[in-house]
Design a protein around this motif. Structure first.
Motif, PDB file in Angstrom:
ATOM      1  N   GLY A   1       0.872  -0.826  -0.058  1.00 52.69           N
ATOM      2  CA  GLY A   1      -0.023  -0.186  -0.090  1.00 52.69           C
ATOM      3  C   GLY A   1       1.117   0.940   0.074  1.00 52.69           C
ATOM      4  N   THR A   2       1.956   1.034  -0.423  1.00 55.50           N
ATOM      5  CA  THR A   2       3.307   2.339   0.200  1.00 55.50           C
ATOM      6  C   THR A   2       3.484   3.222  -1.514  1.00 55.50           C
ATOM      7  N   GLU A   3       2.815   4.041  -1.978  1.00 59.98           N
ATOM      8  CA  GLU A   3       2.684   5.021  -3.049  1.00 59.98           C
ATOM      9  C   GLU A   3       4.735   5.502  -3.530  1.00 59.98           C
ATOM     10  N   ILE A   4       4.851   4.648  -4.695  1.00 57.76           N
ATOM     11  CA  ILE A   4       6.123   4.762  -5.242  1.00 57.76           C
ATOM     12  C   ILE A   4       6.061   5.836  -6.604  1.00 57.76           C
ATOM     13  N   THR A   5       7.145   6.945  -6.124  1.00 56.49           N
ATOM     14  CA  THR A   5       7.122   7.839  -7.708  1.00 56.49           C
ATOM     15  C   THR A   5       8.835   7.774  -8.272  1.00 56.49           C
ATOM     16  N   VAL A   6       8.887   7.169  -9.296  1.00 54.72           N
ATOM     17  CA  VAL A   6      10.523   7.375 -10.144  1.00 54.72           C
ATOM     18  C   VAL A   6      10.591   8.131 -11.291  1.00 54.72           C
ATOM     19  N   GLU A   7      11.652   8.128 -11.768  1.00 53.81           N
ATOM     20  CA  GLU A   7      11.506   8.560 -12.760  1.00 53.81           C
ATOM     21  C   GLU A   7      11.683   7.773 -13.996  1.00 53.81           C
ATOM     22  N   PHE A   8      11.200   7.823 -15.278  1.00 54.82           N
ATOM     23  CA  PHE A   8      11.458   7.230 -16.139  1.00 54.82           C
ATOM     24  C   PHE A   8      12.184   7.817 -17.044  1.00 54.82           C
ATOM     25  N   THR A   9      13.619   7.057 -17.374  1.00 52.96           N
ATOM     26  CA  THR A   9      14.813   7.250 -18.076  1.00 52.96           C
ATOM     27  C   THR A   9      13.814   7.601 -19.448  1.00 52.96           C
ATOM     28  N   ASP A  10      14.288   8.420 -20.414  1.00 53.19           N
ATOM     29  CA  ASP A  10      14.224   8.904 -21.717  1.00 53.19           C
ATOM     30  C   ASP A  10      14.461   7.383 -22.655  1.00 53.19           C
ATOM     31  N   ARG A  11      15.185   6.601 -22.431  1.00 53.29           N
ATOM     32  CA  ARG A  11      15.730   5.455 -22.651  1.00 53.29           C
ATOM     33  C   ARG A  11      13.870   4.530 -22.625  1.00 53.29           C
ATOM     34  N   LEU A  12      13.818   4.490 -21.164  1.00 52.12           N
ATOM     35  CA  LEU A  12      12.085   4.336 -21.184  1.00 52.12           C
ATOM     36  C   LEU A  12      11.039   4.411 -21.631  1.00 52.12           C
TER      37      LEU A  12
END
Length: 367
Positions: free
Chosen positions: A229-240
Motif C-alpha cells: 500500500g506504499t506509494e512510489i514515485t520514480v523517474e522514467f528514463t528517456d530510454r524507457l
C-alpha cells in the motif's frame, strides 16, 4: 474469576498471558510446566490437577456446545476488518492455505486444535520450510483474531516456532542476462517493454500489470503498490519513454497480451517466463527487481532511497542490497589501505635486506 480461591492448590501458579487472561500451571520445583484449564474450582481444573499430581496424561479437552468446523471459523475471519486490512496478495495466499487446511481437517471442531497439532502441521512440511512458515503465519493470524473475539480460549499457535532456513529466493538477473534478453527481444516488442519497465521502475509483477499512462506526470511515474500500500514515485528514463512509444500498449496498461487485453498477475508471470526461455534465460520477472535494487545500491543509493523506490515498508529489505554494496566498496577500499600500509612498513626492510644480500654475494665473489 471473582470467586477464585485465594490460595491455589499445591505446586500451582498463575500468570497473565499477553491477552490479559489468567492461566494456571502445575509445576514441581524446576520441572516441566503443565497447563491446567478452567478455573480452580471447576470440575475440569480439578480433574486435570489430579492427573498432573499423579503423573497421568491429561486427556485432550473436548469442547461443549455445538461443533464449529474450521471452515466456519475461516468464513467468519474473512468477514472481519482484520482480514480486509490484509493486502490482496496476502489474502490470496492465505485463502489457498486455509482451503487445504479445511480439506485436511474435515468437520473437526476448530476448538480442539492444539499446539501439538500446529507443531505437527509445521513438521509435516519441513521439506518445504517456506510453505510451512506461511501456513503457521496464516493460522496464527486466524487464531489471534479468534481469541480476541472469544471464539477460542487458547491460541494453539503460541509457542510454535517457524523453521529456520537459508534461501536467496528468486535468482537475480545479471548484466549478461540483460544483454542476452535484449539481443533476442528488440525495441518495439512487448517482452522488451516488460524488461525495460521492470528494470527502470523496480515494480513487482502484481503492480507492473496495472501500470499505465494514467500514472504518469511528465517523466514521473507514481503508483500505490498492492502488497504494502506504499506509494512510489520514480523517474522514467528517456530510454524507457522511447521503448514505450515504440511498442503497442493499451489505453490504461503499458503491457497487453497478443489479444490486446491486460495481463493478470499469473498470466503475465507465465508469459514472461516463456519469453525468458526463448532467450535461453531460466529466470523470472522478480529477479529483475533484484537486479534493479543491486544496481541502485552499487551506484551509491542510500537505504532510504532504495526503500522509497521499491515500495518496501521497512528499511531492512533495502539494507540487504546496500550492505552488500557497502561491503564490496569497503572491501576494495580496505584492501588498498592494507596494501599501502604494508608497502610503507616493509619496503625499507626489504630494500635493506636486498642490499645486504647483494653485498654478501659481492664479497663472496671477491674472495
Amino acid at each position: 474469576m471473582l470467586d477464585m480461591p485465594r490460595k491455589l492448590p499445591l505446586n500451582v501458579t498463575k500468570e497473565k498471558n499477553r491477552h490479559g487472561t489468567w492461566v494456571f500451571y502445575y509445576r514441581v520445583d524446576k520441572g516441566p510446566r503443565t497447563r491446567l484449564h478452567g478455573e480452580p474450582d471447576s470440575d475440569q481444573f480439578k480433574a486435570e490437577y489430579k492427573a498432573a499430581v499423579s503423573g497421568a496424561p491429561i486427556e485432550k479437552r473436548r469442547q461443549t456446545g455445538p461443533v464449529q468446523s474450521l471452515r466456519w471459523l475461516v468464513d467468519r475471519y474473512m468477514e472481519s476488518a482484520g482480514w480486509k486490512n490484509l493486502s490482496v496478495a496476502t489474502r490470496k495466499q492465505r485463502s489457498n492455505l486455509f482451503k487445504k487446511a479445511i480439506e485436511n481437517s474435515g468437520d473437526a471442531d476448530f476448538r480442539d486444535i492444539t499446539q501439538a497439532d500446529m507443531r505437527g502441521a509445521v513438521d509435516d512440511r519441513a521439506d518445504t520450510p517456506a510453505q510451512a512458515n506461511c501456513l503457521l503465519k496464516a493460522m496464527r493470524g486466524l487464531f489471534e483474531w479468534a481469541l480476541k473475539n472469544n471464539h477460542v480460549d487458547i491460541d494453539p499457535t503460541v509457542g510454535v516456532e517457524t523453521i529456520s532456513y537459508k534461501s536467496d529466493g528468486f535468482a537475480a538477473w545479471t548484466v549478461a542476462d540483460i544483454r542476452l534478453f535484449c539481443a533476442k527481444w528488440k525495441i518495439g516488442t512487448k517482452p522488451r517493454l516488460a524488461l525495460e519497465l521492470l528494470m527502470c521502475s523496480g515494480l513487482r509483477r502484481s503492480d507492473v500489470v496495472h501500470a499505465g499512462r494514467q500514472h504518469m506526470s511528465g517523466n514521473l511515474f507514481s503508483m500505490r503498490t498492492a502488497k504494502t500500500g506504499t506509494e512510489i514515485t520514480v523517474e522514467f528514463t528517456d530510454r524507457l519513454i522511447k521503448v514505450i512509444n515504440a511498442t503497442e500498449t493499451g489505453d490504461l496498461h503499458f503491457l497487453i497480451s497478443s489479444h490486446g487485453k491486460p495481463f493478470t498477475v499469473e498470466s503475465f508471470g507465465n508469459w514472461f517466463r516463456d519469453c525468458c526461455r526463448e532467450a535461453d534465460i531460466e529466470k523470472s520477472a522478480h529477479g529483475i527487481r533484484k537486479f534493479a535494487a543491486t544496481m541502485a545500491a552499487n551506484g551509491g543509493a542510500s537505504s532510504h532511497e532504495i526503500m522509497a523506490q521499491f515500495g518496501w515498508a521497512s528499511v531492512r529489505q533495502a539494507e540487504v542490497y546496500t550492505k552488500k554494496a557497502d561491503r564490496k566498496r569497503l572491501g576494495v577500499s580496505g584492501s588498498r589501505v592494507a596494501a599501502e600500509q604494508t608497502e610503507k612498513e616493509l619496503s625499507p626492510h626489504l630494500i635493506s635486506s636486498a642490499g645486504k644480500i647483494g653485498n654478501n654475494k659481492a664479497k663472496s665473489k671477491a674472495k
